[in-house]
Each structure stands twice: as structure tokens, then as C-alpha cells.
Design a protein around this motif. Structure first.
Motif, PDB file in Angstrom:
ATOM      1  N   GLN A  34       0.944  -1.037  -0.009  1.00 28.23           N
ATOM      2  CA  GLN A  34      -0.130  -0.080  -0.046  1.00 28.23           C
ATOM      3  C   GLN A  34       0.873   1.236   0.133  1.00 28.23           C
ATOM      4  OE1 GLN A  34      -3.048  -0.065   3.097  1.00 28.23           O
ATOM      5  NE2 GLN A  34      -3.711  -2.047   2.638  1.00 28.23           N
ATOM      6  N   ALA A  35       1.898   1.098   0.879  1.00 23.08           N
ATOM      7  CA  ALA A  35       2.652   2.398   0.805  1.00 23.08           C
ATOM      8  C   ALA A  35       3.391   2.813  -0.422  1.00 23.08           C
ATOM      9  CB  ALA A  35       3.623   2.290   1.985  1.00 23.08           C
ATOM     10  N   LEU A  38       0.895   4.293  -2.772  1.00 25.06           N
ATOM     11  CA  LEU A  38       0.727   5.576  -2.455  1.00 25.06           C
ATOM     12  C   LEU A  38       1.574   6.519  -2.849  1.00 25.06           C
ATOM     13  CD1 LEU A  38      -1.309   7.501  -1.295  1.00 25.06           C
ATOM     14  CD2 LEU A  38      -0.297   7.150   0.915  1.00 25.06           C
ATOM     15  N   TYR A  39       2.851   5.970  -2.619  1.00 29.47           N
ATOM     16  CA  TYR A  39       4.120   6.687  -3.168  1.00 29.47           C
ATOM     17  C   TYR A  39       4.355   6.959  -4.576  1.00 29.47           C
ATOM     18  CZ  TYR A  39       9.155   7.505  -4.178  1.00 29.47           C
ATOM     19  OH  TYR A  39      10.332   7.725  -4.779  1.00 29.47           O
ATOM     20  N   PHE A  41       1.726   6.973  -6.637  1.00 30.53           N
ATOM     21  CA  PHE A  41       0.636   7.804  -6.921  1.00 30.53           C
ATOM     22  C   PHE A  41       1.207   9.440  -6.725  1.00 30.53           C
ATOM     23  CE2 PHE A  41      -3.107  10.165  -5.369  1.00 30.53           C
ATOM     24  CZ  PHE A  41      -3.634  10.483  -6.584  1.00 30.53           C
ATOM     25  N   THR A  42       1.741   9.632  -5.533  1.00 31.19           N
ATOM     26  CA  THR A  42       2.128  11.023  -5.129  1.00 31.19           C
ATOM     27  C   THR A  42       3.109  11.551  -6.234  1.00 31.19           C
ATOM     28  OG1 THR A  42       3.796  10.159  -3.637  1.00 31.19           O
ATOM     29  CG2 THR A  42       1.438  10.594  -2.769  1.00 31.19           C
ATOM     30  N   TRP A  54      -1.868   4.537 -10.890  1.00 30.61           N
ATOM     31  CA  TRP A  54      -1.521   4.495  -9.553  1.00 30.61           C
ATOM     32  C   TRP A  54      -2.626   4.628  -8.328  1.00 30.61           C
ATOM     33  CZ3 TRP A  54       2.201   1.454  -9.266  1.00 30.61           C
ATOM     34  CH2 TRP A  54       3.474   1.411 -10.354  1.00 30.61           C
ATOM     35  N   GLU A  55      -3.559   5.516  -8.772  1.00 33.31           N
ATOM     36  CA  GLU A  55      -4.508   5.471  -7.814  1.00 33.31           C
ATOM     37  C   GLU A  55      -5.382   4.390  -7.919  1.00 33.31           C
ATOM     38  OE1 GLU A  55      -8.321   8.538  -6.949  1.00 33.31           O
ATOM     39  OE2 GLU A  55      -7.427   8.680  -8.863  1.00 33.31           O
ATOM     40  N   PHE A  58      -3.749   1.548  -6.160  1.00 31.61           N
ATOM     41  CA  PHE A  58      -3.711   1.764  -4.614  1.00 31.61           C
ATOM     42  C   PHE A  58      -5.185   1.328  -4.116  1.00 31.61           C
ATOM     43  CE2 PHE A  58      -5.131   4.390  -1.135  1.00 31.61           C
ATOM     44  CZ  PHE A  58      -4.135   4.082  -0.295  1.00 31.61           C
ATOM     45  N   TRP A  59      -6.148   1.823  -4.679  1.00 29.81           N
ATOM     46  CA  TRP A  59      -7.540   1.301  -4.217  1.00 29.81           C
ATOM     47  C   TRP A  59      -7.741  -0.147  -4.360  1.00 29.81           C
ATOM     48  CZ3 TRP A  59      -9.119   4.259  -0.483  1.00 29.81           C
ATOM     49  CH2 TRP A  59      -9.140   5.705  -0.481  1.00 29.81           C
TER      50      TRP A  59
END
Length: 123
Positions: A34-35, A38-39, A41-42, A54-55, A58-59
Motif C-alpha cells: 500500500q505504501a 501511494l508513493y 501515486f504521489t 497508480w490511484e 492503490f484502491w
């Protein structure tokens, strides 16, 4: 190396028992995935195709992780001769941290119990 059926059992099935170390390491693995997503995605430019990918990834990982964390919690509770319904405590804010620590630190039953013969094996 475990075969795929053992990994499917560990992350997606509710039967059997799982030991403290396997519970902690499996939970850590899910958190790292998950991290990482999220990384990524950011880092992607806002509104780009990469950002959307990436979003979404992540979901999807969050949804899979919720199921997996419940399955892991149920099996960990089974190892401690407790009913799996108590796994809902892993989703109550503040209490979830305490519940996770308890599941990581308290030992399971040394021998067979009503949920299985041994830890880390499907029943």
C-alpha cells in the motif's frame, strides 16, 4: 518457498490458525504494498494517465488488504482460541492499534485447539 495455495490460504481464507510471526510479516507485507502504491501515486503528475493508474492500483490494493487483514486477524484469533468475530476490533480507530499489538505479542495455543491442529496450516 510456499506454493500458491498456501499464500491464497494465508491471505484470503478464514480457516485454520496463524502464528504471531506470520501474522506480523503478512501484515507488514500488505502495508508495504500500500505504501509503495501511494508513493507512486504521489509522484505522478496530477491528472495524468499515470496518476489515474497508480490511484486505481492503490484502491484495489486497499480493498484486497482489508479482506486479507480480516482473514489474518481471524486466523490469529483462532490460534489464541478466540472467535474470529473479534477481528472487527482491527477496524476501530485507536483500539485497532492495541488489538494489532496484542495479536502480535500474545502467544497462541501451543497444541491443537478447536480451530486446527497447528499454527500456519489450514484446518
Amino acid at each position: 518457498m510456499p506454493d500458491s495455495s498456501q499464500l491464497i490460504w494465508l491471505f484470503f481464507r478464514f480457516n485454520g490458525r496463524v502464528a504471531r510471526a506470520a501474522f506480523f510479516l503478512a501484515g507488514l507485507f500488505l502495508a508495504i504494498i500500500q505504501a509503495f502504491l501511494l508513493y507512486r501515486f504521489t509522484l505522478a503528475p496530477e491528472g495524468s494517465a499515470a496518476s489515474e493508474f497508480w490511484e486505481s492500483a492503490f484502491w484495489v490494493a486497499v480493498a484486497v488488504s482489508v479482506w486479507s487483514n480480516v482473514a489474518l486477524g481471524v486466523k490469529r484469533l483462532h490460534d489464541m482460541s478466540r472467535p474470529g468475530i473479534f477481528a472487527v476490533t482491527l477496524f476501530i480507530p485507536v483500539i485497532s492499534i492495541i488489538a494489532f499489538i496484542v495479536l502480535c505479542l500474545f502467544p497462541g495455543d501451543p497444541g491443537p485447539n478447536r480451530y486446527g491442529a497447528a499454527a500456519n496450516e489450514p484446518s
